[in-house]
Design a protein around this motif. Structure first.
Motif, PDB file in Angstrom:
ATOM      1  N   LYS A 437      -4.172   6.854  -3.315  1.00  0.00           N
ATOM      2  CA  LYS A 437      -5.225   6.108  -2.511  1.00  0.00           C
ATOM      3  C   LYS A 437      -4.702   5.076  -1.403  1.00  0.00           C
ATOM      4  O   LYS A 437      -5.309   5.251  -0.348  1.00  0.00           O
ATOM      5  CB  LYS A 437      -5.889   5.168  -3.256  1.00  0.00           C
ATOM      6  CG  LYS A 437      -7.152   4.470  -2.930  1.00  0.00           C
ATOM      7  CD  LYS A 437      -7.924   3.690  -4.019  1.00  0.00           C
ATOM      8  CE  LYS A 437      -9.174   3.023  -3.304  1.00  0.00           C
ATOM      9  NZ  LYS A 437      -9.728   2.044  -4.449  1.00  0.00           N
ATOM     10  N   ALA A 438      -3.367   4.448  -1.904  1.00  0.00           N
ATOM     11  CA  ALA A 438      -2.821   3.712  -0.780  1.00  0.00           C
ATOM     12  C   ALA A 438      -2.526   4.355   0.453  1.00  0.00           C
ATOM     13  O   ALA A 438      -2.554   3.935   1.456  1.00  0.00           O
ATOM     14  CB  ALA A 438      -1.368   2.827  -1.437  1.00  0.00           C
ATOM     15  N   LEU A 439      -1.897   5.647   0.191  1.00  0.00           N
ATOM     16  CA  LEU A 439      -1.330   6.661   1.265  1.00  0.00           C
ATOM     17  C   LEU A 439      -2.541   7.103   2.021  1.00  0.00           C
ATOM     18  O   LEU A 439      -2.401   7.007   3.466  1.00  0.00           O
ATOM     19  CB  LEU A 439      -0.642   7.680   0.768  1.00  0.00           C
ATOM     20  CG  LEU A 439       0.690   7.475   0.007  1.00  0.00           C
ATOM     21  CD1 LEU A 439       1.539   8.793  -0.766  1.00  0.00           C
ATOM     22  CD2 LEU A 439       1.695   6.951   1.023  1.00  0.00           C
ATOM     23  N   ALA A 462       1.493  -4.891   0.127  1.00  0.00           N
ATOM     24  CA  ALA A 462       0.701  -4.909  -1.072  1.00  0.00           C
ATOM     25  C   ALA A 462       1.331  -3.476  -1.872  1.00  0.00           C
ATOM     26  O   ALA A 462       1.337  -3.481  -2.931  1.00  0.00           O
ATOM     27  CB  ALA A 462      -0.763  -4.730  -1.120  1.00  0.00           C
ATOM     28  N   ASN A 463       2.151  -2.654  -1.080  1.00  0.00           N
ATOM     29  CA  ASN A 463       2.560  -1.636  -1.554  1.00  0.00           C
ATOM     30  C   ASN A 463       4.007  -1.087  -0.978  1.00  0.00           C
ATOM     31  O   ASN A 463       4.237  -0.205  -0.250  1.00  0.00           O
ATOM     32  CB  ASN A 463       1.684  -0.253  -1.291  1.00  0.00           C
ATOM     33  CG  ASN A 463       0.342  -0.315  -1.793  1.00  0.00           C
ATOM     34  OD1 ASN A 463       0.069  -0.026  -2.921  1.00  0.00           O
ATOM     35  ND2 ASN A 463      -0.533  -0.834  -0.954  1.00  0.00           N
ATOM     36  N   PRO A 464       5.051  -2.284  -1.290  1.00  0.00           N
ATOM     37  CA  PRO A 464       6.408  -1.919  -0.854  1.00  0.00           C
ATOM     38  C   PRO A 464       7.028  -0.539  -1.270  1.00  0.00           C
ATOM     39  O   PRO A 464       7.974  -0.098  -0.607  1.00  0.00           O
ATOM     40  CB  PRO A 464       6.932  -2.831  -1.386  1.00  0.00           C
ATOM     41  CG  PRO A 464       6.381  -3.460  -2.670  1.00  0.00           C
ATOM     42  CD  PRO A 464       4.935  -3.164  -2.169  1.00  0.00           C
ATOM     43  N   TRP A 465       6.582   0.125  -2.196  1.00  0.00           N
ATOM     44  CA  TRP A 465       7.007   1.328  -2.772  1.00  0.00           C
ATOM     45  C   TRP A 465       7.245   2.580  -1.525  1.00  0.00           C
ATOM     46  O   TRP A 465       7.777   3.374  -1.591  1.00  0.00           O
ATOM     47  CB  TRP A 465       6.402   1.898  -4.078  1.00  0.00           C
ATOM     48  CG  TRP A 465       4.870   2.063  -3.731  1.00  0.00           C
ATOM     49  CD1 TRP A 465       3.924   1.219  -4.125  1.00  0.00           C
ATOM     50  CD2 TRP A 465       4.167   3.353  -3.458  1.00  0.00           C
ATOM     51  NE1 TRP A 465       2.943   1.580  -3.660  1.00  0.00           N
ATOM     52  CE2 TRP A 465       2.980   2.838  -3.157  1.00  0.00           C
ATOM     53  CE3 TRP A 465       4.753   4.469  -2.814  1.00  0.00           C
ATOM     54  CZ2 TRP A 465       1.786   3.753  -2.837  1.00  0.00           C
ATOM     55  CZ3 TRP A 465       3.725   5.533  -2.537  1.00  0.00           C
ATOM     56  CH2 TRP A 465       2.313   5.027  -2.478  1.00  0.00           C
ATOM     57  N   ILE A 466       6.162   2.166  -0.480  1.00  0.00           N
ATOM     58  CA  ILE A 466       6.016   3.066   0.417  1.00  0.00           C
ATOM     59  C   ILE A 466       7.033   3.348   1.006  1.00  0.00           C
ATOM     60  O   ILE A 466       7.362   4.606   1.605  1.00  0.00           O
ATOM     61  CB  ILE A 466       4.629   2.838   1.388  1.00  0.00           C
ATOM     62  CG1 ILE A 466       3.301   3.097   0.464  1.00  0.00           C
ATOM     63  CG2 ILE A 466       4.575   3.741   2.324  1.00  0.00           C
ATOM     64  CD1 ILE A 466       2.098   2.608   1.303  1.00  0.00           C
ATOM     65  N   ILE A 467       7.735   2.255   1.406  1.00  0.00           N
ATOM     66  CA  ILE A 467       9.153   2.224   2.233  1.00  0.00           C
ATOM     67  C   ILE A 467      10.153   2.692   1.237  1.00  0.00           C
ATOM     68  O   ILE A 467      11.065   3.487   1.650  1.00  0.00           O
ATOM     69  CB  ILE A 467       9.306   0.680   2.713  1.00  0.00           C
ATOM     70  CG1 ILE A 467       7.942   0.501   3.772  1.00  0.00           C
ATOM     71  CG2 ILE A 467      10.527   0.552   3.574  1.00  0.00           C
ATOM     72  CD1 ILE A 467       8.360  -1.203   4.211  1.00  0.00           C
TER      73      ILE A 467
END
Length: 636
Positions: A437-439, A462-467
């Motif tokens: 959903k975040a992507l 809110a979604n540092p895992w994306i980096i």
């Protein structure tokens, strides 16, 4: 108008023949077979069978009839062939009919089988412009034999093109159950299921073997070592057969059976055992030496033992196919449940295959147990939902919302596979679902120029895992000033956020690094980003690399990665550089778009999703091992 002519035909039959016939022919199966064989020998293209109706109020009105369009008989031919017993048909007419069919009849006794189930037989026949009709019964035949009293016959002219014979059985005995359409169809399946050169109608419905059998096994002139060749077809009928088994024929005559050839003593259980009661078929044998069968003692010969063993093995294979087919049908029934069907249709091919594997495994275990349809449908619903690993489906959502005690109870029932427990599957499912959903949201925002840098910043914060998932500690630019000053003794003063990185990541524990972890072992990631409305340029690149150098000099060394993120870049900004080294400082620079970052994340999630698919199948396999009481407790 044709004129009826009265006449007589003498019966050339001894009364003792009837006594022998009654010992040979036992019931309706023998009657139907003999009447149809006679019609077949007459080269009929079509045969019509009419079963008596139980709705007829008077028993004496019930009639069983077999009619054909074969060559028929004139009055003279009826006297010569039909009303004579003991005539050698093979010697007179040969083994083949005019149309090339193998003749079944031999001595003319088959017609008397009708007297086993009825008191009177009416024969009506058409041939070469002549119609003849006569009636006989047991008394008529004995009187004709003893007292030489002929049988009355009526004859008249008819259409020369009309041919065929009608046999009507009247006065049906009440000690034999009336043959229903299904009973007749099963008789035809056993003895005539392989015949494709004649159309047989039962109460105006065309008989087709495939309509009455689940599976069939055809054999065409197959060699049996030590005996000869065999040919025929065996079937697994839809319905249970009163007297199941295979009949062996030789030169059109039944010489053995029906028999199950040992498969009924194999110790089968469950559905396979039930299927043995549905086996029917006919196998014609052609031995290398016909004399072995002609003697009547061929069941004691090695050749018969070879045939018996060969047929037994073929029946075993057919039963295996039947059991597999039953499992597939059972799974299809479970998946016809509206909820299970809806979720199953949403699965991809791989997930559908895995679902069927699980449910077939369940069906195998359920075959020997009494489990309710409701229970199996609950399991089908669970499995089809569980296999939708893109969002791990509604059942996992329901489990995820349940309290810990409920989940722990369910988890203890179905266990886990390796490190995967039910709770872990649910938690990972929720993570995968949230990250997808975040992507999707980042893809939308990063391509819409109405959004600025702040919108991107909030989403990534809110979604540092994306980096990156590799770095243990993370700070956004609102925390970087305090972090650098308190933990690294680096004072960047009151500079605006645009002169410091937007994100700061550390690989390793920051507090422990102060207490002695080697600086050279620490890794850092500094990120500079822009919104879709503003391209990244050399200014942002130089600022980011300067910040990295400053930071690493204050730390006394180490390595860092510098990322520039944006929707679009100034053409002067390079995509990446080799590591830049200014001892004791080294850093690696990279410029990438949000689209590239999103694609990389989706690949990582796909890997997790693949693992989830495997684990979901393992968890589902545990579910199908539950018994009915455990399932009831689970869904209560």
């Amino acid at each position: 108008m044709a004129t009826l002519r009265k006449g007589t035909v003498p019966w050339k039959t001894h009364g003792h023949v009837l006594d022998t016939v009654k010992r040979i022919f036992k019931g309706w199966e023998d009657v139907v077979v003999e009447l149809v064989k006679n019609a077949y020998d007459a080269d009929a293209k079509e045969i019509w069978i009419t079963c008596p109706s139980k709705d007829m109020p008077k028993a004496d009105e019930r009639v069983f009839e077999v009619r054909d369009d074969g060559h028929g008989m004139t009055r003279a031919e009826a006297e010569e062939k039909y009303c004579a017993t003991g005539r050698d048909k093979i010697a007179a007419d040969g083994y083949k009919s005019p149309r090339g069919r193998t003749v079944n009849g031999r001595r003319g006794t088959g017609k008397f089988a009708a007297l086993v189930v009825s008191s009177d037989v009416v024969v009506e026949t058409w041939a070469r412009g002549e119609r003849s009709i006569f009636k006989y019964n047991e008394e008529t035949i004995r009187r004709a034999s003893d007292d030489k009293v002929p049988v009355d016959v009526l004859t008249e002219e008819c259409d020369p093109k009309q041919s065929g014979t009608r046999i009507a059985l009247q006065g049906l005995y009440q000690n034999e159950p009336l043959p229903t359409e299904r009973v007749v169809a099963n008789i035809l399946l056993r003895h005539f299921g392989q015949h494709t050169d004649v159309a047989i109608h039962v109460n105006d419905t065309v008989f087709r073997a495939q309509d009455h059998a689940r599976l069939g096994e055809e054999m065409t002139d197959e060699e049996v070592p030590g005996f000869g060749t065999v040919a025929g077809t065996v079937w697994i009928a839809h319905q249970f057969i009163k007297n199941p088994g295979i009949v062996i024929y030789h030169q059109g005559q039944s010489v053995y059976g029906p028999s199950l050839f040992g498969v009924d003593h194999k110790g089968y259980r469950g559905e396979t055992k039930a299927l043995t009661k549905k086996l029917v078929g006919r196998i014609s044998v052609a031995p290398d030496d016909d004399s072995t069968i002609a003697t009547g003692a061929w069941t004691l010969t090695p050749g018969f033992k070879a045939v018996e063993e060969w047929i037994g093995k073929r029946l075993e294979k057919l039963l295996e196919r039947g059991a597999d087919d039953h499992l597939q049908r059972r799974v299809d029934t479970w998946l016809s449940d509206s909820i299970a069907k809806r979720h199953f249709e949403r699965l991809n091919d791989e997930q559908r295959a895995a679902t069927r594997r699980i449910l077939i495994s369940r069906a195998k275990s359920a075959a020997d147990n009494e489990t309710s349809t409701k229970t199996e449908r609950v399991i089908a619903r669970f499995v089809t939902r569980s296999m939708r690993t893109a969002n791990l489906a509604a059942v996992m959502d329901a489990v995820g919302e349940a309290d810990d005690a409920t989940v722990d109870t369910l988890a203890s029932m179905i266990g886990g596979e390796g490190r995967w427990t039910l709770r872990q599957v649910v938690v990972t499912s929720a993570i995968v679902k949230a990250r997808v959903k975040a992507l999707d949201e980042l893809a939308r925002v990063s391509t819409d120029e109405s959004y600025n840098e702040d919108a991107i910043h909030k989403l990534l914060a809110a979604n540092p895992w994306i980096i990156s998932d590799d770095y243990h500690s993370f700070r956004s630019n609102r925390q970087i000033q305090t972090t650098l000053r308190e933990l690294f003794d680096i004072d960047i003063g009151n500079k605006e956020g645009t002169t410091r990185p937007d994100f700061f990541f550390v690989l390793g524990n920051i507090d422990s690094s102060i207490d002695g972890v080697k600086i050279s072992d620490m890794r850092y990631l500094l990120v500079e980003l822009k919104g879709p409305d503003q391209p990244l340029g050399l200014k942002q690149q130089n600022q980011a690399t300067d910040d990295a150098s400053t930071f690493l000099h204050h730390r006394g060394g180490g390595s860092a990665s510098v990322w520039l993120l944006g929707t679009k870049f100034n053409s002067r900004v390079p995509a990446a550089t080799e590591s830049v080294v200014h001892s004791p400082v080294r850093y690696h620079y990279r410029a990438t778009t949000y689209q590239e970052l999103i694609e990389s994340c989706r690949r990582r999630l796909a890997y997790v999703d693949e693992g989830m698919a495997s684990q979901a199948e393992q968890v589902a396999k545990k579910v199908v091992e539950l018994n009915e009481q455990e399932i009831a407790a689970m869904v209560k």
